[in-house]
Design a protein around this motif. Sequence first.
Motif, PDB file in Angstrom:
ATOM      1  N   ALA A 144      11.488  25.037 -18.308  1.00  0.00           N
ATOM      2  CA  ALA A 144      10.341  25.678 -17.665  1.00  0.00           C
ATOM      3  C   ALA A 144      10.694  27.083 -17.183  1.00  0.00           C
ATOM      4  N   GLN A 145      11.873  27.232 -16.605  1.00  0.00           N
ATOM      5  CA  GLN A 145      12.286  28.534 -16.077  1.00  0.00           C
ATOM      6  C   GLN A 145      12.522  29.557 -17.180  1.00  0.00           C
ATOM      7  N   GLN A 146      12.883  29.093 -18.373  1.00  0.00           N
ATOM      8  CA  GLN A 146      13.187  29.997 -19.481  1.00  0.00           C
ATOM      9  C   GLN A 146      12.043  30.119 -20.477  1.00  0.00           C
ATOM     10  N   ALA A 147      10.915  29.488 -20.188  1.00  0.00           N
ATOM     11  CA  ALA A 147       9.811  29.442 -21.152  1.00  0.00           C
ATOM     12  C   ALA A 147       9.195  30.823 -21.361  1.00  0.00           C
ATOM     13  N   SER A 148       8.680  31.014 -22.564  1.00  0.00           N
ATOM     14  CA  SER A 148       7.932  32.227 -22.886  1.00  0.00           C
ATOM     15  C   SER A 148       6.707  31.836 -23.704  1.00  0.00           C
ATOM     16  N   LEU A 149       5.767  32.736 -23.797  1.00  0.00           N
ATOM     17  CA  LEU A 149       4.521  32.495 -24.522  1.00  0.00           C
ATOM     18  C   LEU A 149       4.672  32.949 -25.967  1.00  0.00           C
ATOM     19  N   PRO A 150       4.575  32.040 -26.943  1.00  0.00           N
ATOM     20  CA  PRO A 150       4.643  32.466 -28.355  1.00  0.00           C
ATOM     21  C   PRO A 150       3.383  33.256 -28.716  1.00  0.00           C
ATOM     22  N   MET A 151       3.549  34.474 -29.164  1.00  0.00           N
ATOM     23  CA  MET A 151       2.390  35.304 -29.479  1.00  0.00           C
ATOM     24  C   MET A 151       1.556  34.712 -30.615  1.00  0.00           C
ATOM     25  N   ALA A 152       2.183  33.877 -31.447  1.00  0.00           N
ATOM     26  CA  ALA A 152       1.448  33.251 -32.538  1.00  0.00           C
ATOM     27  C   ALA A 152       0.349  32.321 -32.027  1.00  0.00           C
ATOM     28  N   ARG A 153       0.446  31.870 -30.793  1.00  0.00           N
ATOM     29  CA  ARG A 153      -0.555  30.951 -30.220  1.00  0.00           C
ATOM     30  C   ARG A 153      -1.528  31.673 -29.292  1.00  0.00           C
TER      31      ARG A 153
END
Length: 334
Positions: free
Chosen positions: A205-214
């Motif tokens: 959770a702390q390292q999560a990022s938003l995939p631009m593909a989604r």
Amino acid sequence: MVALMSSIFASIKAALTGAAPPAGDGEARPPDDSPPEGTAPAAAGGAPLIVSAGSAGRRHSPSSVEELELELLLEALFQCHGYDFRGYDRAVVARKVQALRGELGLATISALQSRILHDDQAYNALLRALYVTPALMFDNALEVSMLRLSLGVCLHGAALPRVWLADCAGAQQAWTLAILLAQEQLAPRTEIYATVASDAMLAEAQQASLPMARLGELQANYVRSGGIGKLIDYFEVSADGLHAVLKPQLSSRITWAQYNLVTDASFNEFQMILGQRALPDFGPALRRRVLQLFDDSLAPFGTLALDRPLDEHDPLARHYKPLLAHQSWYKRVA
């Protein structure tokens, strides 16, 4: 490992028979012809008649080899790793375990048990499978509408409001709340406490990022839930354009922590508790325990979000008033 497995089998045997686990001092015990306390006398043919005796009864009664395998798996997870899913709804647990077993290509739940005892990757996969299903941003329009309605009413009167995402459904649930707080002009003074069950999930959770593909899918969720403008305005895009992270002024308001709803005590007072995503998986006894925990942790006039309405016969129900009719969001009144 032999001692661990002996302990697990002893616990299961005790659960099935209502007897205490065997003593560990190695002394022989004289036979006792009287039936164990809480059980009926033996039936014709010598088979014991097992009965439940309130809270002293066994937690679950396996009626097939598959159900017994599931009990052993949950006991192994508790004994070896300390995570207690034994109070979860059995139908929900069985469905999730069988899905993971199929994904790993294992023939039986017993094979899965062996894997999780010896393979950390399989163990973490099981924890994720049994945990709350990960959320996508703005994936529940009704939940977002209730948040928009209640955030201003609930939090504006508090000097430093705190919101607890209990058994948080991943980074995107926390990001959704942070964005809504920003839109209500509450982000600079509101702290979000997002708790998850394991250190591995905490790191994710702390390292999560938003995939631009989604982004297109998430933007559509945002618009359906009443959002205005572009969702990406709340994120910083990476140099390669593949990922985005929540802007620092929003991410800094999220405190991530490892916390176990099954065993841990209240750790703070909150103006809002969001527990509606975790509660559906809990069996009746665990549900009562967690609702009491929420009650112990909610400030006067705070908001509590549940998965279904409180039972009118529940002693806690007198503490709460529904925010809206036919909804399971409540304001604490006592």
